[in-house]
Design a protein around this motif. Structure first.
Motif, mmCIF file in Angstrom:
data_model
loop_
_atom_site.group_PDB
_atom_site.id
_atom_site.type_symbol
_atom_site.label_atom_id
_atom_site.label_comp_id
_atom_site.label_asym_id
_atom_site.label_seq_id
_atom_site.Cartn_x
_atom_site.Cartn_y
_atom_site.Cartn_z
ATOM 1 N N ILE A 67 0.859 -1.185 0.000
ATOM 2 C CA ILE A 67 0.000 0.000 0.000
ATOM 3 C C ILE A 67 0.895 1.234 0.000
ATOM 4 O O ILE A 67 1.821 1.334 0.809
ATOM 5 C CB ILE A 67 -0.925 0.035 1.222
ATOM 6 N N ILE A 68 0.638 2.150 -0.903
ATOM 7 C CA ILE A 68 1.440 3.359 -1.016
ATOM 8 C C ILE A 68 0.530 4.580 -0.908
ATOM 9 O O ILE A 68 -0.502 4.656 -1.582
ATOM 10 C CB ILE A 68 2.223 3.393 -2.341
ATOM 11 N N SER A 69 0.894 5.516 -0.025
ATOM 12 C CA SER A 69 0.141 6.770 0.085
ATOM 13 C C SER A 69 0.804 7.814 -0.808
ATOM 14 O O SER A 69 2.024 7.962 -0.804
ATOM 15 C CB SER A 69 0.118 7.260 1.537
ATOM 16 N N ASN A 70 -0.011 8.502 -1.576
ATOM 17 C CA ASN A 70 0.471 9.507 -2.524
ATOM 18 C C ASN A 70 0.091 10.899 -2.023
ATOM 19 O O ASN A 70 -1.060 11.325 -2.119
ATOM 20 C CB ASN A 70 -0.116 9.248 -3.908
ATOM 21 N N GLU A 95 -6.818 14.714 2.650
ATOM 22 C CA GLU A 95 -5.795 15.647 2.189
ATOM 23 C C GLU A 95 -4.404 15.206 2.642
ATOM 24 O O GLU A 95 -4.216 14.785 3.769
ATOM 25 C CB GLU A 95 -6.081 17.037 2.767
ATOM 26 N N LYS A 96 -3.448 15.302 1.739
ATOM 27 C CA LYS A 96 -2.035 15.078 2.034
ATOM 28 C C LYS A 96 -1.789 13.836 2.888
ATOM 29 O O LYS A 96 -1.224 13.891 3.981
ATOM 30 C CB LYS A 96 -1.439 16.321 2.707
ATOM 31 N N PRO A 97 -2.216 12.661 2.409
ATOM 32 C CA PRO A 97 -1.981 11.436 3.172
ATOM 33 C C PRO A 97 -0.499 11.112 3.257
ATOM 34 O O PRO A 97 0.227 11.225 2.273
ATOM 35 C CB PRO A 97 -2.729 10.371 2.369
ATOM 36 N N THR A 98 -0.069 10.735 4.450
ATOM 37 C CA THR A 98 1.348 10.423 4.635
ATOM 38 C C THR A 98 1.471 9.075 5.346
ATOM 39 O O THR A 98 1.197 8.031 4.774
ATOM 40 C CB THR A 98 2.077 11.582 5.352
ATOM 41 N N ASP A 99 1.885 9.047 6.614
ATOM 42 C CA ASP A 99 2.135 7.777 7.292
ATOM 43 C C ASP A 99 0.860 6.955 7.443
ATOM 44 O O ASP A 99 -0.243 7.507 7.559
ATOM 45 C CB ASP A 99 2.749 8.054 8.666
ATOM 46 N N ASN A 126 -3.526 12.826 -2.998
ATOM 47 C CA ASN A 126 -4.582 12.635 -2.002
ATOM 48 C C ASN A 126 -5.239 11.256 -2.086
ATOM 49 O O ASN A 126 -6.457 11.117 -1.933
ATOM 50 C CB ASN A 126 -5.651 13.725 -2.135
ATOM 51 N N ASN A 127 -4.415 10.237 -2.306
ATOM 52 C CA ASN A 127 -4.966 8.892 -2.382
ATOM 53 C C ASN A 127 -3.950 7.856 -1.909
ATOM 54 O O ASN A 127 -2.793 8.181 -1.631
ATOM 55 C CB ASN A 127 -5.447 8.571 -3.801
ATOM 56 N N ILE A 128 -4.422 6.616 -1.790
ATOM 57 C CA ILE A 128 -3.526 5.487 -1.610
ATOM 58 C C ILE A 128 -3.732 4.550 -2.794
ATOM 59 O O ILE A 128 -4.804 4.544 -3.422
ATOM 60 C CB ILE A 128 -3.759 4.731 -0.288
ATOM 61 N N VAL A 129 -2.700 3.775 -3.109
ATOM 62 C CA VAL A 129 -2.788 2.832 -4.208
ATOM 63 C C VAL A 129 -2.445 1.446 -3.677
ATOM 64 O O VAL A 129 -1.538 1.290 -2.852
ATOM 65 C CB VAL A 129 -1.860 3.233 -5.387
ATOM 66 N N ILE A 130 -3.178 0.450 -4.133
ATOM 67 C CA ILE A 130 -3.009 -0.928 -3.688
ATOM 68 C C ILE A 130 -2.305 -1.731 -4.783
ATOM 69 O O ILE A 130 -2.724 -1.720 -5.947
ATOM 70 C CB ILE A 130 -4.360 -1.591 -3.378
ATOM 71 N N TYR A 131 -1.240 -2.428 -4.406
ATOM 72 C CA TYR A 131 -0.539 -3.332 -5.310
ATOM 73 C C TYR A 131 -0.633 -4.738 -4.724
ATOM 74 O O TYR A 131 -0.177 -4.988 -3.604
ATOM 75 C CB TYR A 131 0.938 -2.943 -5.460
#
Length: 380
Positions: A64-67, A94-98, A71-76
């Motif tokens: 899982i990567i936060s962008n 907004e501004k997703p991080t950890d 403003n999203n996360i992506v699932i691999y």
């Protein structure tokens, strides 16, 4: 060229740096005695953070990567052979991080709790166990931290079998704890754990003195806060410090010296990574520390078994481009620094065994591009 130096009772070896580009083909690097292939993964924009978990319940690790800027996360989804397939991107505030991953609503599926930088809230996404996510009814979770959340963790600090929420509260020189109530809910009567300074990024949680209770380590502005859990019911901690310590940015706990005791890894903005052995009783042996000189801009620390020897290793990313690997050992610490021209400003980092060969693979994302480098161990 190899160069060695004896520091206290630990030996470290600095190996000449490597630079390489992928450009659609695979090239290898060697860490210890393990060769890793390298390929590029397209991710989102900004200071990307990375986590790993089996989100579709197939027994293989997914990513899982936060962008931050998207403003999203992506699932691999992982195939257990080192391959990753992007499935979907989900809005994450907004501004997703950890991110912290845990079954927050207790339905048997992994959920994702996200720190939203420069806001006053966290975003909670509930997983369906098949790799899909949806915004929880309770999301966003408004939290009274200042200036804004940076790092979020989900741990059962009070021992009631309900996961608690812990997030940095820098302006108040502490960590904010919201006790878990189960089913996506947290007690809104928050508790501040004072850490004796400004806990900027990357606080670590683990049982430092081996008493069965979770303890905390924080990187403050000029020292390291060591907080031993004295009462799970009251969530009270005794505070000591490793002081002075110049510009610590991130910390991690791992048994990198393979003696059954948690050691302390500190990444500093003063161009160094320091490993301090733990005594298993709540203290760290500063007279036996190893200090490794690095380039500037330490960012993230991750832990895993890179060479498959059963001993924890660590990787540290630096904004200047350096990626430092430290191989754990009972006798000595071996270190290697390398760079990747496609990832000029390494930021996000995860260590996870994607090809299930017993050796940890790793992914490093750039902080200012839309690329991440995936390193997969080769051979048996």
């Amino acid at each position: 060229m190899h160069k060695s130096k004896k520091t206290s009772c630990l030996l470290y070896i600095v190996i000449t740096c490597f630079s390489f580009a992928c450009h659609g083909k695979t090239e290898n690097i060697t860490i210890g005695n393990v060769s890793f292939s390298q390929s590029l993964l397209k991710v989102g924009a900004g200071e990307t953070m990375i986590s790993a978990e089996d989100v579709n319940s197939d027994g293989h690790q997914d990513v899982i990567i936060s962008n931050y800027l998207d403003n999203n996360i992506v699932i691999y989804i992982g195939d257990g052979k080192g391959g990753l397939i992007e499935t979907r991107r989900y809005s994450a505030g907004e501004k997703p991080t950890d991110m912290a991953i845990f079954d927050v609503n207790e339905d048997g599926h992994e959920d994702v709790l996200i720190a939203n930088h420069e806001t006053s809230y966290l975003t909670l996404l509930n997983g369906d166990g098949q790799g899909g996510f949806k915004i929880a009814d309770q999301s966003p979770l408004n939290i009274p931290v200042k200036p804004h959340p940076h790092v979020v963790k989900l741990k059962d600090l009070d021992g009631d079998n309900k996961v608690d929420l812990i997030v940095d509260n820098r302006t108040h020189n502490g960590l904010l704890v919201l006790k878990g109530l189960g089913n996506n809910h947290f007690n809104q009567t928050e508790k501040l754990i004072e850490v004796g300074g400004d806990p900027y990024l990357g606080f670590a949680i683990g049982d430092i003195n081996r008493d069965g209770k979770l303890d905390i380590v924080t990187p403050n502005q000029n020292d390291i806060g060591i907080l031993l859990n004295t009462s799970v019911e009251q969530l009270s901690f005794s505070l000591s410090k490793i002081s002075p310590f110049k510009s610590p940015f991130a910390v991690e706990l791992a048994d990198i010296t393979a003696d059954g005791k948690l050691d302390l890894i500190i990444a500093s903005q003063s161009n160094s990574v320091t490993v301090i052995p733990g005594d298993g009783q709540g203290s760290f042996l500063e007279d036996k520390k190893t200090t490794i000189k690095t380039s500037s801009g330490a960012k993230q620390i991750a832990v895993g078994d890179i060479n498959g020897d059963g001993i924890e290793d660590t990787i540290v990313t630096h904004w200047s481009g350096e990626i430092l690997a430290v191989l754990g050992s009972k006798a000595s610490l071996e270190t290697m620094s390398f760079t990747n021209v496609e990832i000029p400003n390494p930021w996000g980092l995860v260590i996870v065994d994607l090809n299930e060969d017993g050796k940890s693979d790793f992914i490093i994302a750039s902080g200012d591009s839309k690329l991440a480098a995936v390193y997969i161990s080769q051979g048996k």
